[in-house]
Design a protein around this motif. Structure first.
Motif: not given
Ligand code: URA
Length: 202
Positions: A40-49, A53-56, A58-60, A80-82, A161-163
């Motif tokens: 479980v991550g935080e929220q989608p980033g720019d690329r995910e938005d 798809e989640p974590f696709v 740089p953090a992915g 997924t994300n919160v 920690i968050h990636p």
């Molecule tokens: N950071 C997150 O927490 N979630 C993502 O899907 C991408 C970056």
């Protein structure tokens, strides 16, 4: 209880907070129903938005590298994300991440709870403080509890920690931070293998 496809369809129309207005789309979780580990991550980033798809982004890439090193096959996990919409502010042409507020977490939590009920994982991994606090409460301090097996509603939970913290960390700390992430994912993998009976096959 709807199945995952129906839940995803419902979440695509979510207007429970204002984030849907500026975001491109709802970024729902992705992975195998019946996956033993839910990340479980935080929220989608720019690329995910943009990708939906989640974590696709740089953090992915950091997450994939850490999962690989920990011997966890991402295809066997559910990611997924919160918060399922991207919160950002514009600076010129760039969209810069803004941490979601408690109101966004609160509005979005029912989706995560529904995912949990459907995936029925054996273990949860929270990535970063937002996800950990969403499940364990606002006073939770990641720095005090990294490397421990905690519990959320009877499920083992490893808070790490968050990636993207690895990417944002000082250059000289990045390798060490990646090691910490890998070590926590290894702990999660070991705990998954030793915790409880096989979940029902779906
Ligand atoms: N950071 C997150 O927490 N979630 C993502 O899907 C991408 C970056």
């Amino acid at each position: 209880m709807p199945d995952l496809t129906e839940l995803r369809r419902q979440a695509a129309g979510c207007t429970a907070c204002e984030l849907y207005v500026d975001a491109t789309q709802t970024v729902f979780g992705s992975g195998r129903p019946g996956a033993s580990m839910m990340l479980v991550g935080e929220q989608p980033g720019d690329r995910e938005d943009l990708a939906g798809e989640p974590f696709v982004g740089p953090a992915g890439r950091v997450l994939n590298q850490a999962l690989d090193r920990a011997g966890v096959d991402r295809a066997d996990a559910y990611v997924t994300n919160v918060v399922k919409h991207f919160r950002f502010r514009r600076e010129g042409k760039v969209r810069l991440h803004r941490t979601p507020g408690v109101e966004h977490v609160r509005a979005c939590l029912p989706w995560l709870q529904a995912e949990l009920a459907l995936i029925h994982p054996r273990l949860l991994v929270t990535l970063g403080a937002t996800a950990a606090k969403a499940l364990l409460g606002a006073p939770f301090r990641l720095t005090h509890h990294r490397g421990e097996v905690l519990e959320y509603e009877g499920l083992p939970l490893v808070a790490t920690i968050h990636p993207s913290a690895v990417l944002r960390g000082p250059q000289e700390r990045q390798a060490e931070m990646l090691e910490e992430l890998v070590a926590d994912l290894e702990l999660a993998a070991r705990t998954t293998h030793t915790s409880g009976p096989e979940p029902p096959k779906r």
